[in-house]
Design a protein around this motif. Structure first.
Motif: not given
Ligand code: FES
Length: 78
Positions: A20-43
């Protein structure tokens, strides 16, 4: 638009409480497939914002994007 994404995982990734992202309070899952931190979105999806709906893309490991006519897969085990 479509893009070739290569994934090596062969099983699920269970989410943990500390995902869980402590700042945002959510978990963002990558759907583009490009995240270095896959399966989590990293922008990294920002790289796809100007993709054309009529093109196919391949992204190299360094983030270099190429437009391709088609993607051909071969079975290297044979
Ligand atoms: S959706 Fe893939 S990095 Fe954000």
């Amino acid at each position: 638009m479509s893009r070739l994404v290569e994934l090596e995982a062969n099983g699920p990734r269970k989410l943990e409480a500390d995902d869980l992202d402590e700042e945002k309070g959510d978990v963002a899952i990558c759907r583009c497939g490009l995240a270095e931190s896959f399966p989590f979105c990293d922008g990294s999806h920002r790289q796809t914002e100007d993709e054309s709906p009529d093109e196919r893309y391949v992204y190299d490991e360094d983030g270099t994007r190429s437009v391709v006519d088609r993607v051909v897969c071969t079975d290297e085990s044979k």
